[in-house]
Structures are given as structure tokens and as C-alpha cells.
Enzyme design. Structure first.
Site, mmCIF file in Angstrom:
data_model
loop_
_atom_site.group_PDB
_atom_site.id
_atom_site.type_symbol
_atom_site.label_atom_id
_atom_site.label_comp_id
_atom_site.label_asym_id
_atom_site.label_seq_id
_atom_site.Cartn_x
_atom_site.Cartn_y
_atom_site.Cartn_z
ATOM 1 N N HIS A 133 -1.198 0.023 -9.833
ATOM 2 C CA HIS A 133 -1.859 -0.934 -8.919
ATOM 3 C C HIS A 133 -2.416 -2.141 -9.688
ATOM 4 C CE1 HIS A 133 -3.906 -1.174 -4.732
ATOM 5 N NE2 HIS A 133 -3.670 -2.394 -5.208
ATOM 6 N N GLU A 158 -3.073 7.441 -4.778
ATOM 7 C CA GLU A 158 -3.478 6.865 -6.065
ATOM 8 C C GLU A 158 -4.974 7.057 -6.295
ATOM 9 O OE1 GLU A 158 -2.091 2.798 -5.066
ATOM 10 O OE2 GLU A 158 -4.150 2.171 -5.415
ATOM 11 N N ARG A 177 0.852 -1.181 0.000
ATOM 12 C CA ARG A 177 0.000 0.000 0.000
ATOM 13 C C ARG A 177 0.893 1.238 0.000
ATOM 14 N NH1 ARG A 177 -3.660 -2.678 -1.418
ATOM 15 N NH2 ARG A 177 -5.649 -3.043 -0.373
HETATM 16 P P1 NAP Z 1 -0.821 -11.430 4.996
HETATM 17 O O1 NAP Z 1 -0.794 -12.866 4.605
HETATM 18 O O2 NAP Z 1 -1.767 -10.989 6.062
HETATM 19 O O3 NAP Z 1 0.682 -11.005 5.358
HETATM 20 C C1 NAP Z 1 1.001 -9.776 5.927
HETATM 21 C C2 NAP Z 1 2.384 -9.843 6.551
HETATM 22 O O4 NAP Z 1 2.700 -8.545 7.066
HETATM 23 C C3 NAP Z 1 2.501 -10.817 7.715
HETATM 24 O O5 NAP Z 1 3.712 -11.506 7.654
HETATM 25 C C4 NAP Z 1 2.472 -9.899 8.948
HETATM 26 O O6 NAP Z 1 3.210 -10.398 10.040
HETATM 27 C C5 NAP Z 1 3.178 -8.690 8.394
HETATM 28 N N1 NAP Z 1 2.882 -7.499 9.193
HETATM 29 C C6 NAP Z 1 1.688 -6.966 9.482
HETATM 30 N N2 NAP Z 1 1.831 -5.864 10.236
HETATM 31 C C7 NAP Z 1 3.156 -5.703 10.427
HETATM 32 C C8 NAP Z 1 3.946 -4.765 11.118
HETATM 33 N N3 NAP Z 1 3.377 -3.767 11.788
HETATM 34 N N4 NAP Z 1 5.294 -4.916 11.094
HETATM 35 C C9 NAP Z 1 5.870 -5.931 10.443
HETATM 36 N N5 NAP Z 1 5.165 -6.859 9.746
HETATM 37 C C10 NAP Z 1 3.828 -6.746 9.759
HETATM 38 O O7 NAP Z 1 -1.204 -10.519 3.742
HETATM 39 P P2 NAP Z 1 -0.918 -10.817 2.187
HETATM 40 O O8 NAP Z 1 -2.018 -11.629 1.619
HETATM 41 O O9 NAP Z 1 0.475 -11.274 2.037
HETATM 42 O O10 NAP Z 1 -1.100 -9.324 1.600
HETATM 43 C C11 NAP Z 1 -0.274 -8.274 2.069
HETATM 44 C C12 NAP Z 1 -0.755 -6.935 1.532
HETATM 45 O O11 NAP Z 1 -0.460 -6.830 0.151
HETATM 46 C C13 NAP Z 1 -2.259 -6.699 1.590
HETATM 47 O O12 NAP Z 1 -2.686 -6.302 2.869
HETATM 48 C C14 NAP Z 1 -2.479 -5.638 0.546
HETATM 49 O O13 NAP Z 1 -2.412 -4.361 1.128
HETATM 50 C C15 NAP Z 1 -1.302 -5.831 -0.407
HETATM 51 N N6 NAP Z 1 -1.761 -6.264 -1.739
HETATM 52 C C16 NAP Z 1 -1.453 -5.499 -2.827
HETATM 53 C C17 NAP Z 1 -1.866 -5.905 -4.099
HETATM 54 C C18 NAP Z 1 -1.531 -5.109 -5.312
HETATM 55 O O14 NAP Z 1 -2.302 -5.144 -6.263
HETATM 56 N N7 NAP Z 1 -0.403 -4.439 -5.353
HETATM 57 C C19 NAP Z 1 -2.621 -7.061 -4.253
HETATM 58 C C20 NAP Z 1 -2.897 -7.829 -3.120
HETATM 59 C C21 NAP Z 1 -2.466 -7.428 -1.862
HETATM 60 P P3 NAP Z 1 2.692 -11.662 10.905
HETATM 61 O O15 NAP Z 1 2.705 -12.807 9.942
HETATM 62 O O16 NAP Z 1 3.706 -11.799 11.954
HETATM 63 O O17 NAP Z 1 1.324 -11.307 11.366
#
Ligand code: NAP
Length: 318
Positions: free
Chosen positions: A277, A259, A230
Site C-alpha cells: 500500500h 492488509e 482497495r
Molecule cells: P475519484 O476521483 O472519486 O474517482 C473514482 C472513480 O470511480 C470515478 O470515475 C467513479 O465514477 C468510479 N466509480 C465509483 N463507484 C463506481 C462503481 N460502482 N462502478 C464503476 N465506477 C465507479 O477517486 P480517486 O481520487 O481517483 O481515487 C480512487 C480510489 O483510489 C480511492 O477511493 C482510494 O480507495 C484509492 N487510492 C489508493 C491509494 C493507494 O495508496 N494505493 C492512494 C490513493 C487512493 P464516476 O466518475 O462516474 O462517479
């Protein structure tokens, strides 16, 4: 009585989502309704289809007083007032997992594009400038250190790809993972270590501007920042300064703080590769996301637990 399903999403979705949703209820597309039809739909709507960029806050929830279920077309839920949604007893689903491969692929595309000067190379050939001279030498990706901030579903897929590129993987996350890679306590120490710092942590108040001037200075003049999470994670002003001054070597960004508006200075920088995005934007993945949204709405309509509820909003079927 069939529920009214209102889609708030302005962009076109794979048509299959409307076919699937039409099996469950009557579907209307909010942006194309006239004011009178909007007033009627707002009263009747029981289901909303939205994305994080729809910004489903208290005002939107007040507009749709009878909504019982929201199907988010995406995984990040920073655009939803989840506390208010839970307080109102509304079900909220999202589409985790099915898009992880695509976002990880894009993270690698941005790394390679930024380090290997792909956009400028492509323009040079297209514009017929090759005979006047080739490209300057670029930066190697294989074998380098990749620091993954957020080792969740997408972060793990990025790490798997990095191993194929013979890279050394490091990560930071809130919790220790059972993986063979080094864990760093925070973003700063990860940035100090990494050649490529890849951000894939959800947007939230807690993660706002985690990548600041200090982190960029730690990444250093040979380092690259890649953000597929994000825009809110990165202090854009500090990033522009770091790219202009050579504090870091380059950046690959798929997401932006304001964005779809991107700062003029950022758009002018030759060492930033920018995409609009498109992390999950393939036919295959958007189709899989569409099915998962519809499967969740179907589960709600049949009074079954949601398949992929947003964490913190889980509740028993109505
Ligand atoms: P996820 O499985 O929930 O993984 C998030 C990771 O971030 C986890 O390892 C979590 O740690 C870590 N985290 C959360 N808060 C943190 C903090 N304060 N400090 C350090 N690490 C932290 O999510 P995901 O499915 O991988 O997706 C991640 C993000 O990608 C989404 O939330 C979205 O915003 C973004 N995204 C972008 C696109 C795009 O089109 N560019 C598409 C899809 C998603 P823990 O495991 O220890 O909880």
C-alpha cells in the site's frame, strides 16, 4: 482555548504536519499515550487526524465525544462511518488530487513489473544467477489495451500515461466522461476487452468484490489485473485460484482485503507482484498531503468552509 488535536495514525507522518498542526492547537500522538493520558485526551479532543485504516466507526466516535473535525490523511474514505459523522455534525476532510500522480505512477510500475518480470529479473542478477542463463521472454506492455475501472482523478492520470505507452484506453465509470476513450457498461465487458485491467474505484459496500471469478475468467489467460484502489474490490480467493490455474497471466497489487496481512498462497505466487500500500508513499506527495490536512484543520479552526470536504459530509462552518 487551543483545540486538542489527536493523531490516530500509527505510522510516522512527514514532520511538517506536526509543525503545521502545532500552530493551530496542542497535538498528541494517540498510540504513544498511557491509559490515563488517553482517557484525558479522549475527553478533550476536538480534532482527529486519521486514515481510512484507522476505522473511524461509531465506537471510535463514542470514544471522542467532543470531536468536531476529522482530517483524513488520504483520499479513500471507506474506513469512515460517514453517515454517523454527518449525523453528529462533524466536519471531515480528505486529500484528493495531490496523490493522483503517484498512484498512477505506481499502477504503471506494477503493470511493467508484472508483465516484464522485473522482480524475478532483479533477483536473478542480484543473486549472481545470470551466467547460468537469462530470463524467459516476457509480455509487451506498449500498444496493448488498458481497461481502467474508475475514470476519476487517478484513473485519468493512468489514462494519460497509457497514451504515452501507445496503449488503447477503455474505461468504466458510473457516468459518461467527455474523453476520447471507449466507455464500457461494466467491469465484465471491460475485462473481456482489456489486456491490462486496472482497478481504481473507491471501496464501498456497492463495489465489494466487483472483480470476481467471472471477471477474471473474462480477462483471460493473457490478461493482467492491477489493483491500486482497495483490496475489498477483488475477491481474493477467486484471484488466487485464477493466478494458480493460469486463468489470468498475472497481477500487480498494492492493496489487499486483509492488509497488512496477505494470504500465504498469494505471497507464494510468482506471477503476482505485491507492494505494501505505497501508492502515495513518496516524500513529495506525503508532504503535500500533510499540508492539505493542516490547511483543512486551519480552515475549520478559523470557521471557514473546509477546502476538501469528504463528499456527503459537507456542512457550514461551526
Ligand atoms: P475519484 O476521483 O472519486 O474517482 C473514482 C472513480 O470511480 C470515478 O470515475 C467513479 O465514477 C468510479 N466509480 C465509483 N463507484 C463506481 C462503481 N460502482 N462502478 C464503476 N465506477 C465507479 O477517486 P480517486 O481520487 O481517483 O481515487 C480512487 C480510489 O483510489 C480511492 O477511493 C482510494 O480507495 C484509492 N487510492 C489508493 C491509494 C493507494 O495508496 N494505493 C492512494 C490513493 C487512493 P464516476 O466518475 O462516474 O462517479
Amino acid at each position: 482555548m487551543r483545540p486538542l488535536i489527536v493523531s490516530l495514525i500509527p505510522r510516522s507522518l512527514p514532520p511538517v504536519i506536526y509543525d503545521r498542526l502545532a500552530e493551530i492547537g496542542d497535538v498528541v500522538f494517540w498510540p504513544s499515550l498511557d491509559p490515563a493520558a488517553k482517557a484525558e485526551a479522549a475527553k478533550r479532543a476536538e480534532v482527529l487526524i486519521a486514515t481510512s485504516s484507522s476505522r473511524v466507526d461509531k465506537a471510535v466516535l463514542d470514544t471522542f465525544p467532543n470531536v468536531r473535525m476529522i482530517g483524513d490523511f488520504g483520499v479513500g474514505f471507506d474506513g469512515y462511518d460517514t453517515a454517523e459523522i454527518a449525523r453528529r455534525g462533524i466536519h471531515l476532510s480528505h486529500t484528493p488530487g495531490v496523490l493522483s500522480d503517484d498512484v498512477a505512477d505506481l499502477a504503471f510500475a506494477l503493470m511493467l513489473d508484472a508483465a516484464r518480470l522485473m522482480p524475478a529479473s532483479d533477483r536473478l542478477v542480484h543473486e549472481g544467477r545470470w551466467p547460468q542463463g537469462g530470463m524467459p521472454l516476457a509480455v509487451k506492455v506498449s500498444g496493448k489495451r488498458i481497461g481502467i475501472a474508475g475514470l476519476g482523478r487517478i484513473g485519468l492520470e493512468i489514462a494519460r500515461r497509457a497514451e504515452g505507452f501507445k496503449m488503447t484506453v477503455g474505461y468504466t465509470a458510473r457516468t459518461e466522461k467527455n474523453v476520447p476513450w471507449q466507455r464500457f457498461p461494466d467491469m465484465l465487458s471491460l475485462a473481456e476487452w482489456a489486456d491490462f485491467l486496472v482497478i481504481v474505484i473507491p471501496g464501498s459496500l456497492e463495489t465489494h468484490h466487483l472483480v470476481n471469478a467471472e471477471v477474471l475468467a473474462a480477462l483471460g489467460p493473457k490478461g493482467f489485473l492491477i489493483n491500486v484502489a482497495r483490496g475489498s474490490l477483488v475477491d481474493t480467493t477467486a484471484l488466487i485460484r485464477a493466478l494458480e490455474s493460469g486463468t489470468i497471466a498475472g497481477a500487480g497489487l498494492d492493496v489487499f482485503e486483509h492488509e497488512p496481512y496477505v494470504e500465504d498462497q498469494l505471497r507464494r505466487l510468482p506471477n503476482a507482484v505485491l507492494t505494501p500500500h505505497i501508492g502515495s508513499a513518496t516524500v513529495e506527495t506525503r508532504t503535500a498531503m500533510a499540508h492539505l490536512v493542516a490547511d483543512n484543520v486551519k480552515a475549520w479552526a478559523e470557521k471557514r468552509p473546509l477546502i476538501t470536504p469528504v463528499p456527503g459530509t459537507e456542512r457550514d462552518p461551526d
